[in-house]
Each structure stands twice: as structure tokens, then as C-alpha cells.
Design a protein around this motif. Structure first.
Motif, PDB file in Angstrom:
ATOM      1  N   SER A 106      -5.968  -6.450  20.715  1.00 45.44           N
ATOM      2  CA  SER A 106      -4.658  -5.880  20.396  1.00 45.44           C
ATOM      3  C   SER A 106      -3.638  -6.228  21.476  1.00 45.44           C
ATOM      4  O   SER A 106      -2.491  -6.581  21.182  1.00 45.44           O
ATOM      5  N   THR A 120      -2.043   1.537  19.938  1.00 48.01           N
ATOM      6  CA  THR A 120      -3.497   1.393  19.840  1.00 48.01           C
ATOM      7  C   THR A 120      -4.196   1.951  21.072  1.00 48.01           C
ATOM      8  O   THR A 120      -5.340   2.396  20.989  1.00 48.01           O
ATOM      9  N   ALA A 178      -8.678   4.189  10.549  1.00 51.08           N
ATOM     10  CA  ALA A 178      -7.892   3.352  11.457  1.00 51.08           C
ATOM     11  C   ALA A 178      -7.566   4.071  12.755  1.00 51.08           C
ATOM     12  O   ALA A 178      -7.370   3.442  13.795  1.00 51.08           O
ATOM     13  N   TYR A 220      -5.521  -5.522  14.897  1.00 44.48           N
ATOM     14  CA  TYR A 220      -4.487  -6.411  14.373  1.00 44.48           C
ATOM     15  C   TYR A 220      -3.147  -5.706  14.192  1.00 44.48           C
ATOM     16  O   TYR A 220      -2.207  -6.289  13.634  1.00 44.48           O
ATOM     17  N   PHE A 221      -3.072  -4.476  14.651  1.00 48.38           N
ATOM     18  CA  PHE A 221      -1.840  -3.699  14.573  1.00 48.38           C
ATOM     19  C   PHE A 221      -0.659  -4.466  15.180  1.00 48.38           C
ATOM     20  O   PHE A 221       0.396  -4.600  14.552  1.00 48.38           O
ATOM     21  N   THR A 267      -6.563  -6.202   5.517  1.00 51.45           N
ATOM     22  CA  THR A 267      -6.679  -4.753   5.378  1.00 51.45           C
ATOM     23  C   THR A 267      -5.618  -4.062   6.231  1.00 51.45           C
ATOM     24  O   THR A 267      -4.978  -3.105   5.791  1.00 51.45           O
ATOM     25  N   ALA A 268      -5.441  -4.570   7.461  1.00 51.77           N
ATOM     26  CA  ALA A 268      -4.403  -4.024   8.341  1.00 51.77           C
ATOM     27  C   ALA A 268      -3.021  -4.246   7.744  1.00 51.77           C
ATOM     28  O   ALA A 268      -2.173  -3.352   7.755  1.00 51.77           O
ATOM     29  N   PHE A 310      -0.654  -1.066   6.825  1.00 48.71           N
ATOM     30  CA  PHE A 310       0.517  -0.787   7.650  1.00 48.71           C
ATOM     31  C   PHE A 310       1.831  -1.294   7.058  1.00 48.71           C
ATOM     32  O   PHE A 310       2.895  -1.021   7.613  1.00 48.71           O
ATOM     33  N   LEU A 316     -11.179  -0.914   7.501  1.00 50.93           N
ATOM     34  CA  LEU A 316     -10.022  -0.174   8.000  1.00 50.93           C
ATOM     35  C   LEU A 316     -10.225   0.298   9.436  1.00 50.93           C
ATOM     36  O   LEU A 316      -9.304   0.279  10.240  1.00 50.93           O
ATOM     37  N   SER A 346      -9.400  -2.474  11.740  1.00 48.42           N
ATOM     38  CA  SER A 346      -8.106  -3.124  11.526  1.00 48.42           C
ATOM     39  C   SER A 346      -7.083  -2.874  12.619  1.00 48.42           C
ATOM     40  O   SER A 346      -6.116  -3.619  12.745  1.00 48.42           O
ATOM     41  N   SER A 347      -7.285  -1.819  13.422  1.00 43.56           N
ATOM     42  CA  SER A 347      -6.276  -1.466  14.426  1.00 43.56           C
ATOM     43  C   SER A 347      -6.044  -2.568  15.456  1.00 43.56           C
ATOM     44  O   SER A 347      -4.972  -2.655  16.048  1.00 43.56           O
TER      45      SER A 347
END
Length: 254
Positions: A185, A153, A173, A37-38, A10-11, A15, A31, A34-35
Motif C-alpha cells: 500500500s 490503511t 476490508a 490496493y487502496f 475487487t478493490a 471503493f 475483499l 483488497s486494502s
């Protein structure tokens, strides 16, 4: 594990423009998680840029190879973060109230402040990478992309989301970030730094986080928090500062 894979994809879908399995969508449930995994997405994007630079360097000059690398990363993300940075430049450059700033930032048209901001930050990133030792450039690109996304993040964690509109795709997100998600993160963000095999590289975190604090204070003062565009601006500025700080460390402290 299956859920985490879904969250990661999803990330990746949100992105970047990298093709993902058909069962992945912009489900708000995934979502909003998901941040974390930014920065991992940053490693992938930076890895693409590094591979393009490495491959192109066998044929072209360092300058052309760097430009092709930058083109590859921007194409991979669809200029996602550059667009956010430009919107922030336009919004805070031309707006004097919260409503006006948010309205300008939502406008898809590029203004004078955004144009100048993009030209300057892309030029500085190119010049900074050109000034470093060619041997380090692939690792620097990967590290800059991953670490800057971790810094972004932290803005989501420390500053509330301020847009009232429910139709914003970025809202899930950009709205929620737990401490656990920040720590995950951070692990992904700093992982590439270990390959430098020099603890001095961690000093790059200081100016990067200070830039987040500076922008965060500005965002808090004028709009009361942050939006997805604000996180994009933090990512772009901190990435640039990573490259500049590396030059200082490499030339005078390394």
C-alpha cells in the motif's frame, strides 16, 4: 497473477463506481486482501479528477475546473469516504458511549455535525487547491488521493475492527491488514510523489500520519478501535492536510 488481478478489481469495485468485469464480486476472501490496493485505486480516482481539471481548464476558470474535478472524484467513489467522514463527525459529535457512537455512525441520515464537517473539509480542500500553482494541481490531486488512502490503511493495520455486526460489507476490508499489505500500500501511495522530483515533498507524510495518530487515539479511547467509517475519516483529513502542507512547502521551503 490472476488472483492479484481479481483482488485489485475487487478493490476497484468496492471503493468506486467504476464498472468492473462481471466475474468480480464482493467475495470476502478477496475483499480482505483488497486494502493493499487502496492507494492504487486512489491514483485512478485522482487521475480522473486531474483529467477533468485539465480538460475543463481549457474552457472554464480555475475555480470551476476545481469544482468539476471534485465532483468527478466524489461521483467516482459514490462519496464513499466523505460519507465515512460525515458519519464519524456525527457519531463522535453526538455520542458519549461506544454503543451510542456506533449506532449513530451506522445511521444513514446526515446530522448537524456531519453536515458542518463536510462543508468545512470540502471548502478547505477547494481553497487549498486554488491557492497552489495551477501547473501542480493535477499531480497534487493524484498524490493527495493516493497518499491519503495509504494513511487510511495504516489505521486498519494498527487498530482493531470493532463492529460486532456480521452484515457490514466493509468488515472484510477493514478487519485485517498484514505488514506486507501495508508495505505494498505504501509503495502505491508514495509513487506519485516521485514525479515532484523534490525530496521535500515527503515531509507531507509527517502531518498526515500525525492526523492519523490523533484520530486513532480518539477512536481507541471512545470505541476501542476502528470501523470503515473511521478509515474514511482518516482518508479525508489526511488528504486535506496534504494539500495544506504542500502550500507551506511550496511557499516557504521549496
Amino acid at each position: 497473477m490472476k488472483k492479484e488481478i481479481h483482488i485489485f478489481f475487487t478493490a476497484l469495485m468496492f471503493f468506486t463506481r467504476i464498472p468492473c468485469p462481471k466475474w468480480v464480486n464482493h467475495d470476502p476472501e478477496y475483499l480482505k486482501l483488497s486494502s493493499k490496493y487502496f492507494p492504487l485505486v486512489g491514483i485512478i480516482v485522482g487521475g480522473i479528477g486531474a483529467l477533468v481539471f485539465y480538460g475543463a481548464s481549457f474552457v472554464f476558470s480555475t475555480e470551476i475546473s476545481l469544482l468539476l474535478s471534485m465532483f468527478a472524484t466524489i461521483y467516482t467513489t459514490g462519496a464513499f469516504h466523505e460519507d465515512g467522514f460525515a458519519d464519524v463527525c456525527d457519531g463522535f459529535g453526538g455520542g458519549w458511549t461506544k454503543d451510542k457512537i456506533l449506532l449513530i455512525m451506522k445511521d444513514s441520515r446526515l446530522g448537524t455535525y456531519g453536515t458542518i464537517g463536510l462543508l468545512l473539509i470540502l471548502s478547505i480542500k477547494f481553497a487549498a487547491l486554488r491557492e497552489t500553482e495551477v501547473y501542480y494541481i493535477p499531480l497534487i490531486i493524484i498524490s493527495g488521493h493516493s497518499l491519503s488512502r495509504f494513511i487510511a490503511t495504516t489505521l486498519i493495520f494498527t487498530h482493531p475492527y470493532v463492529r460486532d455486526t456480521e452484515d457490514s460489507k466493509a468488515k472484510p476490508a477493514a478487519k485485517s491488514m498484514s505488514l506486507q499489505m501495508v508495505l505494498i500500500s505504501g509503495l502505491f501511495g508514495i509513487a506519485p510523489l516521485l514525479f515532484f522530483k523534490n525530496p521535500m515533498i515527503f515531509l507531507t507524510l509527517i502531518p498526515m500520519y500525525l492526523s492519523k495518530m490523533f484520530l486513532g487515539a480518539k477512536f481507541k479511547k471512545w470505541i476501542g478501535g476502528q470501523t470503515g467509517d473511521c478509515a474514511g475519516a482518516v482518508q479525508q483529513l489526511s488528504e486535506m492536510l496534504f494539500y495544506l502542507t504542500f502550500i507551506v512547502l511550496w511557499k516557504y521551503i521549496w
